[in-house]
Design an enzyme around this catalytic site. Sequence first.
Site, PDB file in Angstrom:
ATOM      1  N   CYS A  27      28.313  33.697  -2.852  1.00  0.00           N
ATOM      2  CA  CYS A  27      29.579  34.401  -3.541  1.00  0.00           C
ATOM      3  C   CYS A  27      29.973  33.764  -4.745  1.00  0.00           C
ATOM      4  O   CYS A  27      30.630  34.563  -5.798  1.00  0.00           O
ATOM      5  CB  CYS A  27      30.685  34.794  -2.507  1.00  0.00           C
ATOM      6  SG  CYS A  27      30.150  35.659  -1.180  1.00  0.00           S
ATOM      7  N   HIS A  59      37.330  36.615  -6.840  1.00  0.00           N
ATOM      8  CA  HIS A  59      36.202  36.875  -5.999  1.00  0.00           C
ATOM      9  C   HIS A  59      36.723  38.172  -5.004  1.00  0.00           C
ATOM     10  O   HIS A  59      37.872  38.047  -4.385  1.00  0.00           O
ATOM     11  CB  HIS A  59      35.365  35.958  -5.211  1.00  0.00           C
ATOM     12  CG  HIS A  59      34.339  36.461  -4.042  1.00  0.00           C
ATOM     13  ND1 HIS A  59      33.536  37.318  -4.491  1.00  0.00           N
ATOM     14  CD2 HIS A  59      34.235  36.099  -2.814  1.00  0.00           C
ATOM     15  CE1 HIS A  59      32.854  37.289  -2.940  1.00  0.00           C
ATOM     16  NE2 HIS A  59      33.180  36.795  -2.328  1.00  0.00           N
ATOM     17  N   ASN A  98      32.790  43.308  -0.164  1.00  0.00           N
ATOM     18  CA  ASN A  98      32.416  42.189  -0.818  1.00  0.00           C
ATOM     19  C   ASN A  98      30.834  42.212  -1.269  1.00  0.00           C
ATOM     20  O   ASN A  98      30.050  42.315  -0.517  1.00  0.00           O
ATOM     21  CB  ASN A  98      32.378  41.020   0.328  1.00  0.00           C
ATOM     22  CG  ASN A  98      32.309  39.929  -0.196  1.00  0.00           C
ATOM     23  OD1 ASN A  98      31.505  39.515  -1.297  1.00  0.00           O
ATOM     24  ND2 ASN A  98      32.589  38.516   0.722  1.00  0.00           N
TER      25      ASN A  98
END
Length: 323
Positions: free
Chosen positions: A113, A250, A280
Amino acid sequence: MIRSVVRGIGSALPKRVMKNTDFEGIIETSDEWIVQRTGIRERHIAGDDETTVSLGTAAARAAIENAGLQPTDIDLVLLATSTPNHTFPASAVEIQRELGITKGFAFDMQAVCSGFIYAITTADLYIRGGMAKRVLVIGAETFSRILDWNDRTTCVLFGDGAGALVLEAAEGNGLTSDRGVLAANLRSDGNHKEKLFVDGGPSTTQTVGHLRMEGREVFKHAVGMITDVIEASFEETGLTAEDIDWFVPHQANKRIIDASAKKLNIAEGKVVITVDRHGNTSAASVPLALATAVADGRIKKGDLVLLEAMGGGFTWGAVLLRW
């Protein structure tokens, strides 16, 4: 001094939208349960004809067009992904081919990520070092391909997509008023590997594997780690949270985003949130959120933008840039 300035931005999402209610026939969950714990309401899921390369290529084309350039103007294609089309060659090379670029070089980066933050930082180093004038920085993922669809604690969290930036060398004055990347800080700690990982790989199980996560453990570490690298960036530049025009974190979980913004004293109105519509998307998360905020007119030329991400490893990092 040379700065790495954003010249263009683009994004791409799969056609299929999967809402929280669509999970109710697959696993034991509900829209209320998912929204309360994550803030996610829907996500895009890649179809059989959509891949990391196809999504990354679409986002790249959009960024190049937005920059007013041609693909042949690009010196380096840098792709952040944990879900490449093949073990090798690098998916960045495949995107390079799809764009018709035959000069320069291309490679993948894998920091899960945090990948896009790592990629921007790397691109900035290549530009300031004189090895590239224009870098296409892409974050693209098809995380739906590595999910265990029987695990309700993970399968509801992730989506697919891609975002891209064109970074270009420009002369700056060495001041924080310069456009471009002003600071970048990266960290990693392999002691946390078991908290967020994929249980497969060509050298171990000879399989792709599935994502495994200890959600509470990730949450426990996330806010402290994120704010640590952000504060390091502030210290490096002499800037403060009050100077930030837009905070683009994020998009993993709204609770983590809210807690991080609160700890940094960044006003809610300055936080870009797209986790509700994208879920996500790992390395695609930050560029997708950036592209959204640019498209709707929030982020404008001259704005000070703070980017951050944390991913498996753990890896984490932050970038300060003036748009």
